[in-house]
Design an enzyme around this catalytic site. Structure first.
Site, mmCIF file in Angstrom:
data_model
loop_
_atom_site.group_PDB
_atom_site.id
_atom_site.type_symbol
_atom_site.label_atom_id
_atom_site.label_comp_id
_atom_site.label_asym_id
_atom_site.label_seq_id
_atom_site.Cartn_x
_atom_site.Cartn_y
_atom_site.Cartn_z
ATOM 1 N N CYS A 115 0.658 -1.037 0.211
ATOM 2 C CA CYS A 115 0.054 0.198 -0.137
ATOM 3 C C CYS A 115 1.093 1.332 -0.131
ATOM 4 C CB CYS A 115 -0.796 -0.053 1.475
ATOM 5 S SG CYS A 115 -2.077 -1.902 1.321
ATOM 6 N N HIS A 262 -4.045 6.468 1.617
ATOM 7 C CA HIS A 262 -3.816 6.057 0.887
ATOM 8 C C HIS A 262 -5.625 5.275 0.868
ATOM 9 C CE1 HIS A 262 -4.126 1.414 -0.013
ATOM 10 N NE2 HIS A 262 -4.053 1.156 0.893
ATOM 11 N N ASN A 292 -9.614 -0.972 -2.922
ATOM 12 C CA ASN A 292 -8.554 -0.678 -2.192
ATOM 13 C C ASN A 292 -7.265 -1.369 -3.526
ATOM 14 O OD1 ASN A 292 -5.892 -0.610 -1.627
ATOM 15 N ND2 ASN A 292 -6.629 -1.664 0.521
HETATM 16 O O1 UT7 Z 1 -4.459 -1.175 2.331
HETATM 17 C C1 UT7 Z 1 -3.689 -2.893 3.338
HETATM 18 C C2 UT7 Z 1 -4.479 -2.120 4.704
HETATM 19 N N1 UT7 Z 1 -5.425 -2.485 5.190
HETATM 20 C C3 UT7 Z 1 -6.050 -1.677 5.990
HETATM 21 O O2 UT7 Z 1 -6.384 -0.403 6.413
HETATM 22 C C4 UT7 Z 1 -7.142 -2.652 6.382
HETATM 23 C C5 UT7 Z 1 -7.842 -1.385 8.043
HETATM 24 N N2 UT7 Z 1 -9.123 -3.127 8.184
HETATM 25 C C6 UT7 Z 1 -10.004 -3.141 8.321
HETATM 26 O O3 UT7 Z 1 -10.335 -2.106 6.831
HETATM 27 C C7 UT7 Z 1 -11.769 -2.892 8.928
HETATM 28 O O4 UT7 Z 1 -10.907 -3.801 9.670
HETATM 29 C C8 UT7 Z 1 -12.701 -4.172 7.561
HETATM 30 C C9 UT7 Z 1 -13.116 -3.432 7.013
HETATM 31 C C10 UT7 Z 1 -11.095 -5.229 7.389
HETATM 32 C C11 UT7 Z 1 -13.077 -5.025 8.637
HETATM 33 O O5 UT7 Z 1 -13.965 -4.440 9.315
HETATM 34 P P1 UT7 Z 1 -14.670 -4.034 11.197
HETATM 35 O O6 UT7 Z 1 -15.173 -3.443 11.698
HETATM 36 O O7 UT7 Z 1 -12.759 -4.191 11.624
HETATM 37 O O8 UT7 Z 1 -14.714 -5.960 11.400
HETATM 38 P P2 UT7 Z 1 -14.008 -6.756 11.726
HETATM 39 O O9 UT7 Z 1 -13.072 -7.621 10.782
HETATM 40 O O10 UT7 Z 1 -13.878 -6.514 13.599
HETATM 41 O O11 UT7 Z 1 -15.105 -7.977 11.907
HETATM 42 C C12 UT7 Z 1 -16.593 -8.121 12.725
HETATM 43 C C13 UT7 Z 1 -18.067 -8.632 11.887
HETATM 44 C C14 UT7 Z 1 -17.106 -10.316 12.189
HETATM 45 O O12 UT7 Z 1 -18.624 -11.034 12.362
HETATM 46 P P3 UT7 Z 1 -18.834 -11.247 14.181
HETATM 47 O O13 UT7 Z 1 -17.898 -12.195 14.566
HETATM 48 O O14 UT7 Z 1 -18.746 -9.949 14.817
HETATM 49 O O15 UT7 Z 1 -19.755 -12.621 13.883
HETATM 50 C C15 UT7 Z 1 -16.840 -10.749 10.793
HETATM 51 O O16 UT7 Z 1 -17.030 -11.972 10.421
HETATM 52 O O17 UT7 Z 1 -18.312 -8.704 10.472
HETATM 53 C C16 UT7 Z 1 -17.446 -9.835 9.647
HETATM 54 N N3 UT7 Z 1 -17.675 -9.556 9.091
HETATM 55 C C17 UT7 Z 1 -18.382 -9.528 7.886
HETATM 56 N N4 UT7 Z 1 -19.204 -9.543 7.920
HETATM 57 C C18 UT7 Z 1 -19.756 -9.511 6.341
HETATM 58 C C19 UT7 Z 1 -15.910 -9.696 7.852
HETATM 59 N N5 UT7 Z 1 -15.918 -9.080 6.476
HETATM 60 C C20 UT7 Z 1 -17.059 -9.350 6.345
HETATM 61 C C21 UT7 Z 1 -18.221 -9.071 5.209
HETATM 62 N N6 UT7 Z 1 -19.700 -8.784 5.125
HETATM 63 N N7 UT7 Z 1 -17.443 -8.743 3.693
#
Ligand code: UT7
Length: 337
Positions: A115, A262, A292
């Site tokens: 990134c 980014h 992204n």
């Molecule tokens: O470019 C490279 C650098 N990367 C980044 O900067 C990414 C940084 N991180 C993020 O952008 C976020 O952490 C994500 C978008 C990847 C995830 O969002 P979050 O708000 O941190 O969600 P989480 O990983 O804490 O997951 C929350 C819930 C989980 O379900 P439970 O355990 O609460 O039941 C996940 O399983 O959301 C679920 N989940 C989804 N649900 C529907 C994770 N991905 C998805 C999805 N659709 N695509």
């Protein structure tokens, strides 16, 4: 000393538009979740997996940037290609792009900074220009993520985020007494956190790169990410690294006309704005359209910001910043001549 001046930009995304609703059909996700958690509405993926590589997308973006600069490929004396998704294991995509441009001896350099590929790439181009090693440089950030994503519910946190695309810049060493070009940059890596976002296989460190008994649907063949950890790290480190570049350039935030971060998550960039206490419209977003695209995100955003007239007049100052796999993070300040 010569200053590194942007002479042209270009971008390209493949024509295959993937809306959030299309992803609902292949894995357990929803348009609402993707919009709320990331700000993404759509992304572009290559049409037919295996037919288009990062160098192909980079070639299209390069042609556009060269045209804007009024340069021919033969004018280039250096090419830098940033990608985490090289066309093939080796040689690098820069070599493949160079041949597509009809060249046969122009030096190329591939960088693997994910990134922050644009930040490392532009800082490298600036160093080559300031030391007289090159004077007309093509930088390309290009990614084909879609052929390497886990398109099952298991990989949904990453698969909904990544898009394919490329952005390109023509950078020239110009003799001027103006305070212009790359004013400051600040780059960092913490390799201890490599596991937080990576694709492990195929791996040359193993006796066999495709280990026997490990099926090709094994999660180790796909990108895995500790999303919440990276999110927190980004929100903490980005303001810090932005201040480092501001200090080096002896500037303050009021002198920055536009921040181009980014495009990893709209919420990261909104939090950055709140932390820095800058007006929301001083931060550029286009993640809603492309997702992204990693090394391509910032150059695509720069191209669009210039096309929209948001930035690009003589004296305008833009600040770039990003954090991603490696982990790597950085910032860079550029002033238009
Ligand atoms: O470019 C490279 C650098 N990367 C980044 O900067 C990414 C940084 N991180 C993020 O952008 C976020 O952490 C994500 C978008 C990847 C995830 O969002 P979050 O708000 O941190 O969600 P989480 O990983 O804490 O997951 C929350 C819930 C989980 O379900 P439970 O355990 O609460 O039941 C996940 O399983 O959301 C679920 N989940 C989804 N649900 C529907 C994770 N991905 C998805 C999805 N659709 N695509």
């Amino acid at each position: 000393m010569k200053k590194s001046i942007i002479k042209g930009t270009g971008m390209f995304v493949p024509p295959n538009l993937i809306k959030n609703q299309d992803l609902e059909k292949i894995l357990d996700t929803s348009d609402e979740w993707i919009r709320q958690r990331t700000g993404i509405e759509q992304r572009y993926w290559i049409e037919q997996e295996g037919a288009t590589g990062s160098a192909d997308l980079g070639f299209e973006a390069s042609k556009r940037a060269l045209k804007k600069a009024g340069w021919e490929p033969e004018d280039l004396d250096f090419i830098i290609f940033a990608t985490l998704s090289p066309d093939i294991f080796f040689p690098g995509s820069g070599c493949l792009l160079q041949a597509k441009l009809g060249l046969d001896s122009t030096p190329t350099l591939d960088i693997r900074q994910q990134c922050t590929g644009f930040l490392y790439g532009l800082a490298t181009a600036d160093a080559y220009i300031k030391t007289g090693l090159a004077s007309k440089i093509l930088f390309v950030g290009g990614e084909v993520h879609s052929s390497g994503l886990d398109k099952t519910t298991r990989g949904r946190d990453i698969t909904v985020i990544f898009g394919d695309g490329a952005g390109a810049l023509c950078i020239e060493g110009v003799d001027t007494t103006e305070n212009a070009g790359v004013l400051a940059s600040s780059l960092h890596t913490d390799g201890n956190l490599a596991n937080a976002l990576m694709t492990e296989l195929p791996a040359s460190r193993l006796p066999i790169r495709f280990p026997e008994g490990v099926s090709l649907s094994d999660p180790r063949y796909f990108p895995v990410m500790d999303g919440p950890a990276i999110f927190k790290k980004a929100v903490r480190m980005l303001p810090k690294v932005i201040n480092e570049s501001l200090e080096k350039a002896e500037m303050d935030l009021d002198q920055i006309d536009l921040i181009i971060p980014h495009q990893a998550n709209m919420r990261i960039n909104q939090a950055l704005g709140q932390f820095l206490k800058v007006d929301e419209n001083k931060i550029f977003h286009n993640i809603q359209k492309y997702g992204n695209t990693t090394a391509a995100s910032i150059p695509i955003a720069l191209h669009e910001a210039m096309e929209q007239g948001r930035i690009g007049k003589s004296g305008d100052v833009v600040l770039f910043a990003g954090l991603g796999a490696g982990l790597t993070w950085g910032s860079l300040i550029y002033k238009f001549l």
